[in-house]
Design a protein around this motif. Sequence first.
Motif, PDB file in Angstrom:
ATOM      1  N   ALA A 189       0.837  -1.203   0.000  1.00  0.00           N
ATOM      2  CA  ALA A 189       0.000   0.000   0.000  1.00  0.00           C
ATOM      3  C   ALA A 189       0.870   1.251   0.000  1.00  0.00           C
ATOM      4  N   GLY A 190       1.898   1.258   0.838  1.00  0.00           N
ATOM      5  CA  GLY A 190       2.799   2.401   0.870  1.00  0.00           C
ATOM      6  C   GLY A 190       3.535   2.597  -0.446  1.00  0.00           C
ATOM      7  N   GLU A 191       3.902   1.494  -1.082  1.00  0.00           N
ATOM      8  CA  GLU A 191       4.630   1.580  -2.357  1.00  0.00           C
ATOM      9  C   GLU A 191       3.770   2.150  -3.475  1.00  0.00           C
ATOM     10  N   ARG A 192       2.461   1.979  -3.383  1.00  0.00           N
ATOM     11  CA  ARG A 192       1.614   2.549  -4.446  1.00  0.00           C
ATOM     12  C   ARG A 192       1.119   3.957  -4.087  1.00  0.00           C
ATOM     13  N   GLY A 193       1.668   4.534  -3.008  1.00  0.00           N
ATOM     14  CA  GLY A 193       1.414   5.933  -2.709  1.00  0.00           C
ATOM     15  C   GLY A 193       0.433   6.219  -1.597  1.00  0.00           C
ATOM     16  N   VAL A 194      -0.081   5.198  -0.941  1.00  0.00           N
ATOM     17  CA  VAL A 194      -1.001   5.418   0.174  1.00  0.00           C
ATOM     18  C   VAL A 194      -0.220   6.014   1.344  1.00  0.00           C
ATOM     19  N   LYS A 195      -0.746   7.082   1.937  1.00  0.00           N
ATOM     20  CA  LYS A 195      -0.111   7.715   3.083  1.00  0.00           C
ATOM     21  C   LYS A 195      -0.491   6.944   4.351  1.00  0.00           C
ATOM     22  N   ILE A 196       0.519   6.517   5.097  1.00  0.00           N
ATOM     23  CA  ILE A 196       0.285   5.671   6.274  1.00  0.00           C
ATOM     24  C   ILE A 196       0.814   6.385   7.515  1.00  0.00           C
ATOM     25  N   ARG A 197      -0.020   6.419   8.541  1.00  0.00           N
ATOM     26  CA  ARG A 197       0.413   6.923   9.852  1.00  0.00           C
ATOM     27  C   ARG A 197       0.304   5.777  10.858  1.00  0.00           C
ATOM     28  N   PHE A 198       1.356   5.562  11.619  1.00  0.00           N
ATOM     29  CA  PHE A 198       1.384   4.464  12.589  1.00  0.00           C
ATOM     30  C   PHE A 198       1.697   5.057  13.958  1.00  0.00           C
ATOM     31  N   LEU A 199       0.740   4.939  14.878  1.00  0.00           N
ATOM     32  CA  LEU A 199       0.884   5.500  16.219  1.00  0.00           C
ATOM     33  C   LEU A 199       0.984   4.361  17.229  1.00  0.00           C
ATOM     34  N   MET A 200       2.039   4.388  18.047  1.00  0.00           N
ATOM     35  CA  MET A 200       2.243   3.337  19.038  1.00  0.00           C
ATOM     36  C   MET A 200       2.582   3.963  20.382  1.00  0.00           C
ATOM     37  N   ASP A 201       2.123   3.329  21.462  1.00  0.00           N
ATOM     38  CA  ASP A 201       2.414   3.857  22.784  1.00  0.00           C
ATOM     39  C   ASP A 201       3.882   3.628  23.149  1.00  0.00           C
ATOM     40  N   LEU A 202       4.464   4.619  23.790  1.00  0.00           N
ATOM     41  CA  LEU A 202       5.867   4.544  24.184  1.00  0.00           C
ATOM     42  C   LEU A 202       6.142   3.332  25.067  1.00  0.00           C
ATOM     43  N   HIS A 203       5.179   2.982  25.930  1.00  0.00           N
ATOM     44  CA  HIS A 203       5.388   1.865  26.845  1.00  0.00           C
ATOM     45  C   HIS A 203       5.336   0.512  26.136  1.00  0.00           C
ATOM     46  N   GLY A 204       4.900   0.511  24.869  1.00  0.00           N
ATOM     47  CA  GLY A 204       4.862  -0.724  24.105  1.00  0.00           C
ATOM     48  C   GLY A 204       6.193  -1.085  23.467  1.00  0.00           C
ATOM     49  N   VAL A 205       7.162  -0.177  23.521  1.00  0.00           N
ATOM     50  CA  VAL A 205       8.454  -0.441  22.885  1.00  0.00           C
ATOM     51  C   VAL A 205       9.130  -1.649  23.524  1.00  0.00           C
ATOM     52  N   ARG A 206       9.054  -1.750  24.842  1.00  0.00           N
ATOM     53  CA  ARG A 206       9.733  -2.858  25.533  1.00  0.00           C
ATOM     54  C   ARG A 206       9.101  -4.207  25.200  1.00  0.00           C
ATOM     55  N   MET A 207       7.858  -4.200  24.725  1.00  0.00           N
ATOM     56  CA  MET A 207       7.187  -5.444  24.360  1.00  0.00           C
ATOM     57  C   MET A 207       7.301  -5.743  22.875  1.00  0.00           C
ATOM     58  N   SER A 208       7.836  -4.824  22.115  1.00  0.00           N
ATOM     59  CA  SER A 208       7.993  -4.992  20.672  1.00  0.00           C
ATOM     60  C   SER A 208       9.372  -5.551  20.369  1.00  0.00           C
ATOM     61  N   ASN A 209       9.516  -6.184  19.197  1.00  0.00           N
ATOM     62  CA  ASN A 209      10.869  -6.583  18.810  1.00  0.00           C
ATOM     63  C   ASN A 209      11.409  -5.633  17.742  1.00  0.00           C
ATOM     64  N   GLU A 210      12.686  -5.405  17.800  1.00  0.00           N
ATOM     65  CA  GLU A 210      13.314  -4.387  16.962  1.00  0.00           C
ATOM     66  C   GLU A 210      13.172  -4.668  15.469  1.00  0.00           C
ATOM     67  N   PRO A 211      13.308  -5.922  15.003  1.00  0.00           N
ATOM     68  CA  PRO A 211      13.122  -6.152  13.565  1.00  0.00           C
ATOM     69  C   PRO A 211      11.739  -5.735  13.059  1.00  0.00           C
ATOM     70  N   THR A 212      10.712  -5.950  13.872  1.00  0.00           N
ATOM     71  CA  THR A 212       9.368  -5.552  13.444  1.00  0.00           C
ATOM     72  C   THR A 212       9.238  -4.039  13.395  1.00  0.00           C
ATOM     73  N   LEU A 213       9.743  -3.368  14.406  1.00  0.00           N
ATOM     74  CA  LEU A 213       9.733  -1.902  14.395  1.00  0.00           C
ATOM     75  C   LEU A 213      10.480  -1.368  13.182  1.00  0.00           C
ATOM     76  N   ALA A 214      11.637  -1.950  12.901  1.00  0.00           N
ATOM     77  CA  ALA A 214      12.435  -1.501  11.760  1.00  0.00           C
ATOM     78  C   ALA A 214      11.702  -1.741  10.447  1.00  0.00           C
ATOM     79  N   ALA A 215      11.038  -2.887  10.330  1.00  0.00           N
ATOM     80  CA  ALA A 215      10.306  -3.197   9.102  1.00  0.00           C
ATOM     81  C   ALA A 215       9.172  -2.209   8.875  1.00  0.00           C
ATOM     82  N   ILE A 216       8.468  -1.858   9.934  1.00  0.00           N
ATOM     83  CA  ILE A 216       7.365  -0.906   9.810  1.00  0.00           C
ATOM     84  C   ILE A 216       7.890   0.472   9.432  1.00  0.00           C
ATOM     85  N   LYS A 217       8.935   0.912  10.109  1.00  0.00           N
ATOM     86  CA  LYS A 217       9.477   2.247   9.838  1.00  0.00           C
ATOM     87  C   LYS A 217      10.055   2.368   8.429  1.00  0.00           C
ATOM     88  N   SER A 218      10.421   1.243   7.814  1.00  0.00           N
ATOM     89  CA  SER A 218      11.026   1.286   6.477  1.00  0.00           C
ATOM     90  C   SER A 218       9.988   1.305   5.350  1.00  0.00           C
TER      91      SER A 218
END
Length: 404
Positions: free
Chosen positions: A86-115
């Motif tokens: 969706a992002g590659e075809r030009g859809v604008k995406i906003r992703f909001l996550m709580d700061l306290h959820g970072v410790r429960m997230s894994n870094e590869p997934t965060l990196a994949a989303i941010k990329s």
Amino acid sequence: MHFRLLCISLLGLSLNAQAAFSIPGFELVQTAPVETTLSNSDLADPVTVWCQQFDAAKNTIDIAQFYVTSEPGEPLEPVLKHLRQAGERGVKIRFLMDLHGVRMSNEPTLAAIKSIPNLTFQLIDFGKIGGGIVHAKYIVVDGKSAFVGSQNFDWRALKHIHETGLLITDSKIAAQVQAIFNVDWQAQQLLAEGKAVPVLNHQVVAADESQSAYLVASPNAYNPAGVGDSESELPKLLAKAEHEVYITVMTYAPLSYSYKKPAPYYAVIDDAIRAAAQRGVKIHLMISAWNTGKPYIDYLKSLQVLPNIDVKVVTIPEAKQGFIPFARTLHSKTMEIDGKIAWIGTSNWEGGYMNNSRNLELVLQNSAMANRLQQLQLQLWNSVYAAPLDINQEYPNPHPASAN
């Protein structure tokens, strides 16, 4: 009723089409833990729904989550693939996550989303706003369709946990979900600039119960116009119950989810349940085996001894692959009243969720949806996974559950 084509997995396998139970504007979406007897052929699954939402997006996708975690070959991978497309075809995406959820997230997934192209990722410290967290799990596409449910953006929530959600195509409700996202996105920007986030409501906002379907949310102080207060609406609905109520929730206690010891007392929901039972309403409460630690179990036992209240503990057995942290549990947050009202949301039933954290709940005054939800609840209630709470049994303290 219509048919859905399941998403193509990363292995390139195409699954069969699946019918989904729906009423106008709403579709019931379930995750049944694998290797259990809890699946339903007439209910859509979140992987299918999310992939199709992303594929249908023309302009915008907005996603709010507590945390994110994926693993190679697991069911969040195709979701991330379709979001990237969706992002590659030009859809604008906003992703909001709580700061306290970072410790429960894994870094590869965060990196994949941010990329992902055209995706803006922001962390929000909701504790500086309402005092809690962004615990809601929802998606909005083009401001016209939405998904709200108990499913976290977590591969385990799509495979190993009992979850319930709703695909929303009702344009009014979808617009309200969009408004909530916009409020929180703007709040994060104000915090980033060192500015105060304005309170939107200084008084409790009552839900519009004249509607056949309506959205309530928390915390009331930061709900946009037209969205009622979930903390006051839940007791109001329980006060309307005449015959029978089924409740399915991961954790329940008249205490506040807090690091404070002892946890602050929170009687709002507990008082409403006891009052309903006292006037003769049959209350059927299912909670996760994660809810059996002290002092939670003592409050549950105090309910079990009362007339008209039955409590069952749900235990999902370990998967064949072995122990999976923060999985194999009941995580749905639903209520059904008198075959007339369905409640499907993102809040656990204890303090800290409906009073100071961001959560969303859908109320559907529709007998078809209420009865189908009751069937889903009864499937679990009558299953081998649900056992009556024994007031004489000593229950073990469960492994701490971060995926709440």
